[in-house]
Design a protein around this motif. Structure first.
Motif, short mmCIF file in Angstrom:
data_model
loop_
_atom_site.label_atom_id
_atom_site.label_comp_id
_atom_site.label_asym_id
_atom_site.label_seq_id
_atom_site.Cartn_x
_atom_site.Cartn_y
_atom_site.Cartn_z
N ARG A 39 48.44 44.53 47.73
CA ARG A 39 46.98 44.38 47.81
C ARG A 39 46.66 43.15 48.64
O ARG A 39 47.36 42.15 48.55
CB ARG A 39 46.40 44.19 46.42
N ASP A 56 41.43 40.53 49.24
CA ASP A 56 40.20 41.08 48.67
C ASP A 56 40.49 42.07 47.55
O ASP A 56 39.57 42.70 47.03
CB ASP A 56 39.41 41.82 49.76
N ARG A 100 42.11 44.86 47.99
CA ARG A 100 42.21 46.23 48.54
C ARG A 100 43.67 46.65 48.67
O ARG A 100 44.51 45.86 49.11
CB ARG A 100 41.54 46.31 49.91
#
Ligand code: GLA
Length: 693
Positions: free
Chosen positions: A102, A105, A107
């Motif tokens: 990830r 952020d 994501r």
């Protein structure tokens, strides 16, 4: 401990990444024919083969690799066998989303490309260990196996919750208590105090500037977390084959990995290097990467694991290498200590994201201009192998470089974002390269006593041990030249009292450092004898002599370059000519000599293994004066009247007439390391750096 010599056996390895799983097996036979034609001695296989080797969890398909290894052996091509762990198969992310990295952020980075793994994921690590175990067990006794290549360009970063737990374990080992962490990170600032370990997270996206010590430790941790992955696989393969050397390929001068620490864990240090063919200083960049990699290998032979035969596919515009440039850069690597010249990749792909990336064997096939050049390089390396393989390269000037200093320098709230650490290092290396000096790289805590001159382009952060090492080196008679913004912070990124370490200020003869004055973007400042760029400093000399002063701007009349004996401080980045003159002068005083005097611009000269390599990086023909009687071993012709004519991108490899192949003057092979004992015929300083690590 096995070494590169166990794989080269007196040759220079030549070859590249080979991805035969992208091709029908009929093509393999043609590959073997053309490899033989090109003088290929080594290929790297299996780098991205995980989905082929393990099509679904726990299932193994080794049949194709068995046939390939046998084929390679039958054709006398060695296999650098890769663990496939840089690119997990899609099933892993689909079944175990926790293996996916990830970003800061939060994501997810999905499968569909490569390198989608979190180094802290126990599931990823377990699968990686299992496939490595089976691969090592299966091929341990295979006669084609010459080296292990673990993973590929370790470069993932991850900010997930698993990483957070791992980061806390790493921090606990480093600091012991949360109080000690608070102290080291200076969390009294902006109410950042942590009350317990559970509150500590990776430095994720935040509203404003983040804590620089937190960021620094996260970089240290990430390098270490990836190194754990490397070690785990290395230990597995080494258990099966203690006699086979292990490497992992570095990205060149890359921020994500403390390559000094990594290199110490490898049997062979290898690097992937892609100078931009458009860059007129691409040759200097290639020299820098060679010097850095050789130094990481302790001054001994190292390996170009990947380079491009022509264009890459990841710059905005990808121009091929003009005729001769591939050969020039390949021979340059050898001149600077490489015992392996390899490429990404052997055969250009027809599908996938790299089908426009060049290869040894391009789409145009065996009649392509690029392949002809590849064949020539193969033949020449076969000729040079017995002369240079295993030999060392002498360097009496060292450039200091430390990843931790880089990480610290490039923090978010710094005085100038115009200053890029690698560019500063590159500018200093360039000055030495253009002045004809062969340089090594060293860590500021290394033994520096083997060098006549040591330069520190920019070491923002220095531990106490490093400061003491530099002071001891200079007080012991070494010439030390420091660039701007050096010695500012301690190992925790705490600014030293006075803005620069007091011991360094005393050594350099600096009284007070009033302010840093970074220059406006693109700005310059006139100085005595040169133009300063990027930066200036408001300094008051103590007992130093002022070598050059600022001539205009806010600091007009104040010192720009100072020296106290053999210790110099350069408080700006001089223009290339100015820096070359300055370092040339310091080197001359230190007794460090260029390889050849009076080299024309763009011409490089390096000595290795009793041979003198002379390389024309320029686009125009040149004449080079080489005093003495020499014979070009590649052209098989004598140098007439001491003048060597070199076409654009041409290389001459010269042997002194009368010197036998074993080099009457000593060939610098392992064990032949004058300087190790710190004595030279002239003044007691070592001639050859034996202390590169
Ligand atoms: C890196 C990788 C290779 C390939 C090349 C392309 O070096 O290791 O797999 O992607 O880049 O330049």
């Amino acid at each position: 401990m096995p070494s590169l010599g166990d794989a080269t056996r007196g040759r220079i390895l030549f070859g590249g990444d080979y991805n035969p799983e992208q091709w029908p097996e009929e093509t393999w036979a043609e590959d073997m024919r053309l490899m033989e034609d090109a003088g290929v001695t080594s290929v790297t296989v299996g780098v991205f083969s995980w989905a082929r080797l393990e099509p679904r969890p726990g299932v193994r398909d080794f049949g194709w690799l068995d046939r390939l290894m046998d084929l390679l052996h039958a054709h006398g091509v060695g296999a650098v066998l890769a663990t496939p762990t840089a690119s997990p198969p899609p099933w892993m992310g689909a079944r175990h989303p926790g293996t996916l990295p990830r970003d800061e952020d939060g994501r997810t980075l999905w499968w569909g490309s490569r390198q989608q793994f979190c180094a802290s994921s126990p599931v990823y690590r377990a699968y990686a260990a299992a496939v490595t175990e089976d691969l090592a067990a299966r091929y341990a006794g295979h006669p084609a196996l010459t080296m292990w290549h673990v993973n590929n360009e370790y470069c993932t970063h991850c900010w997930c919750d698993e990483t957070a737990r791992h980061f806390r374990r790493w921090l606990t080992a480093r600091y012991g208590t949360v109080d000690a962490l608070n102290e080291a990170w200076g969390t009294a600032f902006w109410a950042q105090r942590y009350d317990g370990w559970d509150e500590v997270i990776p430095p994720r996206r935040a509203p404003y500037l983040r804590n620089p010590a937190h960021l620094l430790d996260f970089r240290r941790f990430t390098s270490d977390a990836l190194l754990e992955c490397f070690r785990a696989e290395r230990d597995i393969v080494a258990r099966h084959t203690p006699h086979i050397p292990v490497t992992t390929n570095f990205m060149p001068f890359w921020q994500g990995q403390d390559a000094w620490a990594w290199a110490a864990e490898e049997d062979v240090v290898s690097v992937d290097v892609y100078p931009d063919p458009q860059d007129p200083l691409g040759g200097q960049y290639n020299a820098l990467i060679a010097d850095m990699t050789r130094s990481q290998a302790g001054g001994g032979p190292w390996m170009v694991m990947e380079q491009a035969a022509g264009a890459v596919n990841w710059r905005p515009v990808n121009r091929p290498k003009p005729p001769g440039l591939n050969r020039l850069l390949s021979l340059q690597a050898v001149a600077r200590g490489a015992d392996a010249v390899c490429y990404f990749q052997w055969r250009q792909s027809r599908q996938g994201a790299e089908k426009f990336h060049s290869a040894m064997l391009p789409h145009a096939g065996e009649h392509a201009r690029g392949f002809r050049e590849v064949r020539r390089i193969g033949a020449e390396l076969a000729l040079l192998g017995p002369e240079v393989a295993g030999t060392r390269v002498a360097a009496d000037v060292a450039v200091l470089h430390d990843w931790h200093a880089w990480w610290g320098a490039e923090q978010e709230g710094r005085p100038s974002r115009e200053v890029a650490y690698p560019e500063v290092v590159r500018a200093w290396h360039r000055a030495l390269w253009e002045a004809g000096h062969t340089t090594a790289f060293a860590h500021p805590e290394h033994d520096l006593s083997g060098y006549r001159m040591v330069v520190a382009p920019q070491l923002y952060l220095l531990t106490d041990a490093a400061v003491e090492n530099l002071v001891a080196y200079a007080e012991g008679g070494g010439t030390l030249v420091c660039g701007f913004w050096t010695g500012v912070a301690d190992g925790d990124d705490r600014v030293r009292p006075g803005g620069m370490d007091g011991r360094l200020r005393a050594l350099l003869g600096i009284g007070t450092l009033h302010e840093w004055w970074p220059l406006a973007p693109g700005g310059t400042v006139a100085c005595d004898g040169f133009t300063g760029t990027l930066w200036s400093e408001e300094l008051e000399a103590g007992d130093a002599r002022v070598v050059a002063a600022y001539r205009d701007g806010d600091l007009a009349g104040l010192p720009a370059v100072l020296r106290r004996g053999r210790a110099w401080y350069v408080s700006t980045l001089p223009d290339p000519e100015g820096l070359r003159a300055l370092l040339g002068r310091a080197a001359a005083e230190a007794g460090a000599r260029p390889v050849l005097d009076g080299l024309p611009a763009g011409v490089e000269a390096v000595r290795r293994g009793g041979l003198l390599f002379v390389l024309n990086h320029g686009r125009e023909p040149v004449e080079v004066a080489v005093p003495g009687a020499y014979r070009d071993v590649l052209a098989q012709a004598p140098v007439v009247d001491g003048v060597l004519a070199l076409e654009r991108y041409e290389v001459a490899v010269l042997r002194e007439a009368g010197a036998g192949r074993d080099g009457a003057e000593g060939d610098g092979r392992h064990g032949d390391r004058p300087g190790r004992d710190g004595r030279s015929p002239r003044d007691g300083r070592a001639d050859v750096a034996g202390a590169e690590r």
